[in-house]
Design a protein around this motif. Structure first.
Motif, PDB file in Angstrom:
ATOM      1  N   LEU A 182       0.822  -1.208   0.000  1.00  0.00           N
ATOM      2  CA  LEU A 182       0.000   0.000   0.000  1.00  0.00           C
ATOM      3  C   LEU A 182       0.860   1.264   0.000  1.00  0.00           C
ATOM      4  O   LEU A 182       0.518   2.259  -0.656  1.00  0.00           O
ATOM      5  CB  LEU A 182      -0.935  -0.003   1.213  1.00  0.00           C
ATOM      6  CG  LEU A 182      -2.115  -0.969   1.151  1.00  0.00           C
ATOM      7  CD1 LEU A 182      -2.839  -1.036   2.488  1.00  0.00           C
ATOM      8  CD2 LEU A 182      -3.087  -0.563   0.043  1.00  0.00           C
ATOM      9  N   LEU A 183       1.969   1.235   0.726  1.00  0.00           N
ATOM     10  CA  LEU A 183       2.873   2.398   0.718  1.00  0.00           C
ATOM     11  C   LEU A 183       3.443   2.630  -0.680  1.00  0.00           C
ATOM     12  O   LEU A 183       3.545   3.773  -1.142  1.00  0.00           O
ATOM     13  CB  LEU A 183       4.001   2.191   1.738  1.00  0.00           C
ATOM     14  CG  LEU A 183       3.639   2.446   3.205  1.00  0.00           C
ATOM     15  CD1 LEU A 183       4.769   1.974   4.118  1.00  0.00           C
ATOM     16  CD2 LEU A 183       3.334   3.915   3.441  1.00  0.00           C
ATOM     17  N   ASN A 184       3.810   1.553  -1.367  1.00  0.00           N
ATOM     18  CA  ASN A 184       4.321   1.690  -2.726  1.00  0.00           C
ATOM     19  C   ASN A 184       3.237   2.190  -3.681  1.00  0.00           C
ATOM     20  O   ASN A 184       3.500   3.022  -4.559  1.00  0.00           O
ATOM     21  CB  ASN A 184       4.893   0.364  -3.221  1.00  0.00           C
ATOM     22  CG  ASN A 184       6.215   0.008  -2.557  1.00  0.00           C
ATOM     23  OD1 ASN A 184       6.897   0.880  -2.030  1.00  0.00           O
ATOM     24  ND2 ASN A 184       6.570  -1.256  -2.567  1.00  0.00           N
ATOM     25  N   LEU A 185       2.016   1.681  -3.531  1.00  0.00           N
ATOM     26  CA  LEU A 185       0.911   2.154  -4.362  1.00  0.00           C
ATOM     27  C   LEU A 185       0.605   3.627  -4.066  1.00  0.00           C
ATOM     28  O   LEU A 185       0.296   4.402  -4.974  1.00  0.00           O
ATOM     29  CB  LEU A 185      -0.332   1.310  -4.113  1.00  0.00           C
ATOM     30  CG  LEU A 185      -0.366  -0.072  -4.777  1.00  0.00           C
ATOM     31  CD1 LEU A 185      -1.556  -0.869  -4.282  1.00  0.00           C
ATOM     32  CD2 LEU A 185      -0.402   0.056  -6.298  1.00  0.00           C
ATOM     33  N   SER A 186       0.703   3.993  -2.787  1.00  0.00           N
ATOM     34  CA  SER A 186       0.485   5.389  -2.410  1.00  0.00           C
ATOM     35  C   SER A 186       1.474   6.306  -3.105  1.00  0.00           C
ATOM     36  O   SER A 186       1.117   7.380  -3.599  1.00  0.00           O
ATOM     37  CB  SER A 186       0.593   5.545  -0.895  1.00  0.00           C
ATOM     38  OG  SER A 186       0.522   6.896  -0.509  1.00  0.00           O
TER      39      SER A 186
ATOM     40  N   TYR B 150       3.034  11.897  -0.563  1.00  0.00           N
ATOM     41  CA  TYR B 150       3.564  10.651   0.006  1.00  0.00           C
ATOM     42  C   TYR B 150       4.341  10.940   1.286  1.00  0.00           C
ATOM     43  O   TYR B 150       4.243  10.195   2.270  1.00  0.00           O
ATOM     44  CB  TYR B 150       4.456   9.954  -1.018  1.00  0.00           C
ATOM     45  CG  TYR B 150       5.137   8.712  -0.489  1.00  0.00           C
ATOM     46  CD1 TYR B 150       4.416   7.550  -0.258  1.00  0.00           C
ATOM     47  CD2 TYR B 150       6.499   8.712  -0.212  1.00  0.00           C
ATOM     48  CE1 TYR B 150       5.030   6.402   0.228  1.00  0.00           C
ATOM     49  CE2 TYR B 150       7.132   7.575   0.278  1.00  0.00           C
ATOM     50  CZ  TYR B 150       6.384   6.424   0.498  1.00  0.00           C
ATOM     51  OH  TYR B 150       7.005   5.309   0.989  1.00  0.00           O
ATOM     52  N   GLN B 151       5.126  12.024   1.288  1.00  0.00           N
ATOM     53  CA  GLN B 151       5.852  12.408   2.499  1.00  0.00           C
ATOM     54  C   GLN B 151       4.874  12.772   3.616  1.00  0.00           C
ATOM     55  O   GLN B 151       5.106  12.467   4.788  1.00  0.00           O
ATOM     56  CB  GLN B 151       6.791  13.576   2.208  1.00  0.00           C
ATOM     57  CG  GLN B 151       7.997  13.226   1.350  1.00  0.00           C
ATOM     58  CD  GLN B 151       8.942  12.249   2.034  1.00  0.00           C
ATOM     59  OE1 GLN B 151       8.974  12.137   3.249  1.00  0.00           O
ATOM     60  NE2 GLN B 151       9.703  11.518   1.243  1.00  0.00           N
ATOM     61  N   MET B 152       3.766  13.422   3.258  1.00  0.00           N
ATOM     62  CA  MET B 152       2.743  13.722   4.246  1.00  0.00           C
ATOM     63  C   MET B 152       2.157  12.435   4.832  1.00  0.00           C
ATOM     64  O   MET B 152       1.862  12.358   6.029  1.00  0.00           O
ATOM     65  CB  MET B 152       1.630  14.556   3.598  1.00  0.00           C
ATOM     66  CG  MET B 152       1.975  16.014   3.404  1.00  0.00           C
ATOM     67  SD  MET B 152       2.070  16.922   4.962  1.00  0.00           S
ATOM     68  CE  MET B 152       0.361  16.877   5.486  1.00  0.00           C
ATOM     69  N   THR B 153       2.000  11.431   3.988  1.00  0.00           N
ATOM     70  CA  THR B 153       1.502  10.139   4.451  1.00  0.00           C
ATOM     71  C   THR B 153       2.433   9.542   5.498  1.00  0.00           C
ATOM     72  O   THR B 153       1.990   9.050   6.546  1.00  0.00           O
ATOM     73  CB  THR B 153       1.359   9.162   3.266  1.00  0.00           C
ATOM     74  OG1 THR B 153       0.415   9.691   2.326  1.00  0.00           O
ATOM     75  CG2 THR B 153       0.903   7.787   3.731  1.00  0.00           C
TER      76      THR B 153
ATOM     77  N   ASN C 166      -5.686  13.402  -4.954  1.00  0.00           N
ATOM     78  CA  ASN C 166      -6.659  12.705  -5.788  1.00  0.00           C
ATOM     79  C   ASN C 166      -7.330  11.639  -4.935  1.00  0.00           C
ATOM     80  O   ASN C 166      -6.768  11.192  -3.934  1.00  0.00           O
ATOM     81  CB  ASN C 166      -6.007  12.094  -7.041  1.00  0.00           C
ATOM     82  CG  ASN C 166      -5.013  11.002  -6.708  1.00  0.00           C
ATOM     83  OD1 ASN C 166      -5.387   9.863  -6.466  1.00  0.00           O
ATOM     84  ND2 ASN C 166      -3.723  11.361  -6.677  1.00  0.00           N
ATOM     85  N   PHE C 167      -8.527  11.246  -5.313  1.00  0.00           N
ATOM     86  CA  PHE C 167      -9.335  10.379  -4.459  1.00  0.00           C
ATOM     87  C   PHE C 167      -8.675   9.021  -4.227  1.00  0.00           C
ATOM     88  O   PHE C 167      -8.533   8.571  -3.084  1.00  0.00           O
ATOM     89  CB  PHE C 167     -10.724  10.184  -5.078  1.00  0.00           C
ATOM     90  CG  PHE C 167     -11.608   9.260  -4.277  1.00  0.00           C
ATOM     91  CD1 PHE C 167     -12.180   9.683  -3.093  1.00  0.00           C
ATOM     92  CD2 PHE C 167     -11.836   7.954  -4.707  1.00  0.00           C
ATOM     93  CE1 PHE C 167     -12.995   8.837  -2.352  1.00  0.00           C
ATOM     94  CE2 PHE C 167     -12.637   7.098  -3.968  1.00  0.00           C
ATOM     95  CZ  PHE C 167     -13.220   7.538  -2.781  1.00  0.00           C
ATOM     96  N   VAL C 168      -8.257   8.353  -5.315  1.00  0.00           N
ATOM     97  CA  VAL C 168      -7.659   7.021  -5.190  1.00  0.00           C
ATOM     98  C   VAL C 168      -6.381   7.085  -4.358  1.00  0.00           C
ATOM     99  O   VAL C 168      -6.154   6.257  -3.461  1.00  0.00           O
ATOM    100  CB  VAL C 168      -7.365   6.419  -6.583  1.00  0.00           C
ATOM    101  CG1 VAL C 168      -6.646   5.081  -6.436  1.00  0.00           C
ATOM    102  CG2 VAL C 168      -8.661   6.230  -7.359  1.00  0.00           C
ATOM    103  N   GLY C 169      -5.540   8.077  -4.634  1.00  0.00           N
ATOM    104  CA  GLY C 169      -4.295   8.216  -3.892  1.00  0.00           C
ATOM    105  C   GLY C 169      -4.538   8.475  -2.414  1.00  0.00           C
ATOM    106  O   GLY C 169      -3.819   7.945  -1.556  1.00  0.00           O
ATOM    107  N   THR C 170      -5.555   9.269  -2.110  1.00  0.00           N
ATOM    108  CA  THR C 170      -5.874   9.567  -0.712  1.00  0.00           C
ATOM    109  C   THR C 170      -6.350   8.318   0.023  1.00  0.00           C
ATOM    110  O   THR C 170      -5.931   8.055   1.161  1.00  0.00           O
ATOM    111  CB  THR C 170      -6.962  10.657  -0.638  1.00  0.00           C
ATOM    112  OG1 THR C 170      -6.490  11.838  -1.303  1.00  0.00           O
ATOM    113  CG2 THR C 170      -7.290  10.987   0.810  1.00  0.00           C
TER     114      THR C 170
END
Length: 339
Positions: free
Chosen positions: A88-92, A101-104, A150-154
């Motif tokens: 999931l991290l890689n997909l993110s 991604y850094q915010m994640t 974006n929705f999917v990325g979020t």
């Protein structure tokens, strides 16, 4: 006193190994993926875990540590959860901008604090929370450049945060509840992590890179860097479980952001990456937050009873059997481990 000194030396050793190995593997993988054109991050991680398991299996065969019987359902779910969190991290990263991604990654610390407060009844002082806030602000200044939503990325980022936090909390919880070492837990769970990533890795990588890992032409230098990356990963995986087991998930994340600052610095000095005054200010602020966190943790630990050897701001735990999925987790006789 001798037990406390031995524990502190073990913590410092685990922290040093974690930082050194993680910075090394980031530099190695950056050269492999950016300079040599090998973009298959998720598949590479599955190879890391397979090599880690094989190394630990060999160590166990040579009696360097004793394998301990654990509830298979718990270990399987734990291993799968960790494998899913990596995917999931890689997909993110694939669906989001680098800044988001850094915010994640930054969100993992406050979410971990929230989960441990709500479900494990652990307490974090205002000083600890303040130091973590300073750290997050500094890392954000140093590493976040753009934010595109974006929705999917979020959704993927939220799932990545949840699975990563729960996986790291369980890494600490399982070691304490089952009285197992980091080596024993990693040995039992690595095959399941490797399996889930070995199956999903090529699919995820093809979706993100539009390339097939099995059709890639492996040159000798690429193979050499892959082997080097796998060797370093053994120390990364081992030190990760050790740090979380000896300290706490929050402390591990703090160390993780120290690695981020070091990688930025090494990237500038060794790989000539772009570096601005903003990066410098961010790193200095982050380092200040890390120093405050370490100082406050040390001060709070001095106030605890001498029998409490945990490192971090947590002062009491709730019964965590529900997190492990069964009630009789302490029925096994503990075995000695050299880890």
């Amino acid at each position: 006193m001798g037990e406390m000194t031995s524990f502190q030396i073990g913590v410092l050793g685990a922290l040093f190994l974690s930082v050194a190995s993680s910075v090394s593997i980031v530099i190695c993988n950056k050269a492999l993926m950016s300079n040599l054109g090998f973009p298959f991050a998720t598949t590479l991680t599955s190879w890391h875990l397979m090599v880690t398991f094989c190394t630990l299996h060999a160590a166990q065969r040579f009696s360097l540590f004793e394998s301990k019987s654990m509830d298979m359902k718990t270990v399987m779910l734990f291993g799968i959860l960790n494998g899913v969190s990596i995917g999931l991290l890689n997909l993110s990263l694939g669906f989001n901008s680098v800044g988001f991604y850094q915010m994640t990654k930054l969100a993992i610390i406050p979410f971990t604090v929230l989960l441990e407060t709500l479900f494990l009844k652990k307490q974090f002082s205002e000083k600890i929370k303040f130091s973590l806030l300073i750290l997050l602000i500094g890392v954000g200044i140093a590493s976040i450049t753009d934010l595109q939503l974006n929705f999917v990325g979020t959704v993927l980022s939220i799932l990545a945060i949840i699975t990563t936090c729960v996986g790291q909390i369980l890494t600490n919880t399982i070691q304490k509840r089952l009285n197992v070492s980091s080596t024993q837990l990693l040995y039992q769970s690595a095959p399941f992590q490797a399996a889930i990533l070995f199956v999903s890795g090529p699919v995820v990588d093809k979706f993100l890179t539009k390339q097939n890992v099995f059709a890639y032409k492996y040159s000798p230098i690429v193979l050499a860097f892959i082997i080097l990356s796998c060797i370093i990963s053994v120390f990364v995986n081992f030190s990760t479980f050790m740090v979380i087991g000896k300290t706490s998930p929050v402390t591990y994340q703090v160390v993780g952001h120290l690695k981020t600052c070091l990688v930025l610095g090494f990237g500038y000095t060794l790989l000539h990456d772009p570096f601005t005054i903003r990066n410098i200010i961010g790193i200095l602020v982050a380092m200040w937050g890390m120093v405050l966190y370490s100082y406050f943790c040390t001060q709070e630990n001095k106030k605890k009873p001498s029998l409490d050897l945990s490192f971090g701001p947590q002062v009491k735990d709730k019964d965590t059997s529900s997190l492990l999925g069964h009630q009789d987790v302490e029925s096994h006789d503990p075995k000695k481990s050299l880890a």
